[in-house]
Scaffold this motif. Structure first.
Motif, PDB file in Angstrom:
ATOM      1  N   SER A 175       0.830  -1.211   0.000  1.00 20.26           N
ATOM      2  CA  SER A 175       0.000   0.000   0.000  1.00 20.26           C
ATOM      3  C   SER A 175       0.862   1.258   0.000  1.00 20.26           C
ATOM      4  O   SER A 175       0.569   2.225  -0.711  1.00 20.26           O
ATOM      5  CB  SER A 175      -0.926   0.001   1.220  1.00 20.26           C
TER       6      SER A 175
ATOM      7  N   ARG B 278       2.140   2.347  -3.336  1.00 11.53           N
ATOM      8  CA  ARG B 278       1.183   2.853  -4.337  1.00 11.53           C
ATOM      9  C   ARG B 278       0.849   4.325  -4.155  1.00 11.53           C
ATOM     10  O   ARG B 278       0.272   4.941  -5.048  1.00 11.53           O
ATOM     11  CB  ARG B 278      -0.121   2.040  -4.256  1.00 11.53           C
ATOM     12  N   GLU B 279       1.186   4.897  -3.007  1.00  4.23           N
ATOM     13  CA  GLU B 279       0.805   6.279  -2.724  1.00  4.23           C
ATOM     14  C   GLU B 279       1.678   7.250  -3.525  1.00  4.23           C
ATOM     15  O   GLU B 279       2.905   7.140  -3.528  1.00  4.23           O
ATOM     16  CB  GLU B 279       0.957   6.569  -1.215  1.00  4.23           C
ATOM     17  N   ARG B 280       1.042   8.215  -4.180  1.00  8.78           N
ATOM     18  CA  ARG B 280       1.776   9.088  -5.092  1.00  8.78           C
ATOM     19  C   ARG B 280       2.631  10.133  -4.371  1.00  8.78           C
ATOM     20  O   ARG B 280       3.766  10.405  -4.784  1.00  8.78           O
ATOM     21  CB  ARG B 280       0.797   9.788  -6.038  1.00  8.78           C
ATOM     22  N   LEU B 281       2.097  10.753  -3.302  1.00  6.40           N
ATOM     23  CA  LEU B 281       2.872  11.775  -2.605  1.00  6.40           C
ATOM     24  C   LEU B 281       4.140  11.192  -1.980  1.00  6.40           C
ATOM     25  O   LEU B 281       5.231  11.768  -2.164  1.00  6.40           O
ATOM     26  CB  LEU B 281       2.007  12.472  -1.553  1.00  6.40           C
TER      27      LEU B 281
ATOM     28  N   GLN C 193       5.706   8.637  -3.055  1.00 12.34           N
ATOM     29  CA  GLN C 193       6.558   8.297  -4.191  1.00 12.34           C
ATOM     30  C   GLN C 193       7.331   9.512  -4.678  1.00 12.34           C
ATOM     31  O   GLN C 193       8.520   9.418  -5.011  1.00 12.34           O
ATOM     32  CB  GLN C 193       5.705   7.725  -5.333  1.00 12.34           C
ATOM     33  N   LEU C 194       6.667  10.662  -4.721  1.00  7.36           N
ATOM     34  CA  LEU C 194       7.333  11.889  -5.159  1.00  7.36           C
ATOM     35  C   LEU C 194       8.444  12.277  -4.192  1.00  7.36           C
ATOM     36  O   LEU C 194       9.578  12.583  -4.613  1.00  7.36           O
ATOM     37  CB  LEU C 194       6.307  13.022  -5.265  1.00  7.36           C
TER      38      LEU C 194
ATOM     39  N   THR D 165       4.240   9.230   4.875  1.00  6.70           N
ATOM     40  CA  THR D 165       3.996   7.782   4.846  1.00  6.70           C
ATOM     41  C   THR D 165       3.230   7.330   6.079  1.00  6.70           C
ATOM     42  O   THR D 165       2.307   6.513   5.995  1.00  6.70           O
ATOM     43  CB  THR D 165       5.331   7.024   4.741  1.00  6.70           C
TER      44      THR D 165
ATOM     45  N   GLN E  38      -0.466   8.524   5.805  1.00  6.33           N
ATOM     46  CA  GLN E  38      -1.216   7.679   4.866  1.00  6.33           C
ATOM     47  C   GLN E  38      -1.569   6.349   5.505  1.00  6.33           C
ATOM     48  O   GLN E  38      -2.679   5.839   5.331  1.00  6.33           O
ATOM     49  CB  GLN E  38      -0.375   7.440   3.603  1.00  6.33           C
TER      50      GLN E  38
END
Length: 300
Positions: free
Chosen positions: A14, A17-20, A22-23, A92, A95
């Protein structure tokens, strides 16, 4: 697969998969990769200025960057950990704390043989393992960058110190993961869950050191600990009160000793103890979170 292992595995997937996150992860890895090259550029600039001054007979002192150790090129990484790494850990954690509340799946999850404390501990373990992997990759990239800049692989002792720096960073960042999780578990909205830990992060990293020292605010962005605060007047009092709470300065102090900064003094024991105490407090608050708090309604 038992519920603990399934929760850890699910948390790892999970979080990926989170975009923020990842950035922020991409920025952190990228800055770690170029850290040594930034240090090399700074050395080249100072050397050019020195050579110009020496050529004009303005100085006879040796070049201060004439023979810097390989670990010098890792100093900027300390600031990237304090800034980008801590924000990555916070986001993280938020989330993770918010995910079940937003999906309203908690009651279903806890029908398995797993208590709320065990479930939260498994989620924290999953994030911790993911963060460990990120820092392990960052350490390898940093070693490769330093080798490219210096033209040789650092000595075994230097590699060990660099590894210790990233191990310390892991422990340091886990507190901010815990801070983010707590906000995600208790905040009434997603916006508040992001804002609250970021405010706490800014207070710990910037405000407390300013209250305890007389240094210029910009100096807090240096990868070394600032000069010792005056031992008289108001700063003698505030420094004694805020020093142990200035987690970022404790991390920078230990990091400067690991990287063999000639300006670093003292021992690592006090700083490591403070970092571990913050982490223990954060983890304790997470596992003490009850089912009612985990099911609190959101107001997004």
């Amino acid at each position: 697969m038992n519920p603990w292992a399934a929760t850890v595995s699910h948390e790892l997937r999970s979080a990926g998969r989170e975009r923020l996150p990842q950035l922020l992860l991409a920025v952190f890895i990228g800055m770690t990769a170029v850290s040594a090259f930034i240090g090399s550029a700074a050395k080249a600039t100072v050397t050019n200025v020195y050579n110009s001054a020496a050529g004009q007979g303005l100085t006879s002192a040796p070049n201060p960057f004439g023979n810097v150790p390989a670990l010098y090129y890792a100093r900027n990484t300390v600031i990237y950990i304090l800034l980008i790494g801590a924000l990555l850990a916070v986001v993280t954690g938020v989330q993770s704390g918010m995910r079940d509340r937003r999906a309203r799946t908690l009651d279903l999850v806890l029908t398995r043989r797993l208590s709320p404390a065990g479930y939260l501990a498994a989620k924290f373990t999953g994030i911790s393992l993911g963060l460990l992997g990120v820092l392990a990759a960052s350490a390898l990239i940093s070693m490769a960058s330093i080798s490219a800049v210096t033209g040789s692989i650092p000595a075994p002792g230097q590699l060990l110190r660099l590894t210790a720096l990233f191990a310390l960073a892991w422990i340091f960042l886990l507190f901010f993961v815990a801070l983010g999780m707590l906000a995600g578990l208790h905040a009434s909205s997603y916006t508040a869950a992001l804002l609250i830990p970021i405010v706490v992060w800014s207070v710990i990293i910037f405000v407390l050191p300013l209250l305890g020292t007389a240094v210029h605010p910009v100096s807090l962005l240096n990868p070394v600990t600032p000069p010792t605060a005056p031992q008289t007047g108001i700063f003698a009092v505030t420094g004694a009160l805020t020093g142990p709470l200035s987690l970022g300065e404790q991390f920078k102090h230990v990091a400067s000793i690991l990287l063999q900064d000639p300006q670093a003094t003292g021992t690592m024991t006090g700083g490591i103890t403070v970092i571990l105490a913050f982490l223990a407090a954060g983890v304790t608050l997470i596992v003490l979170t009850g089912r009612a708090s985990m099911r609190k309604e959101l107001h997004d």
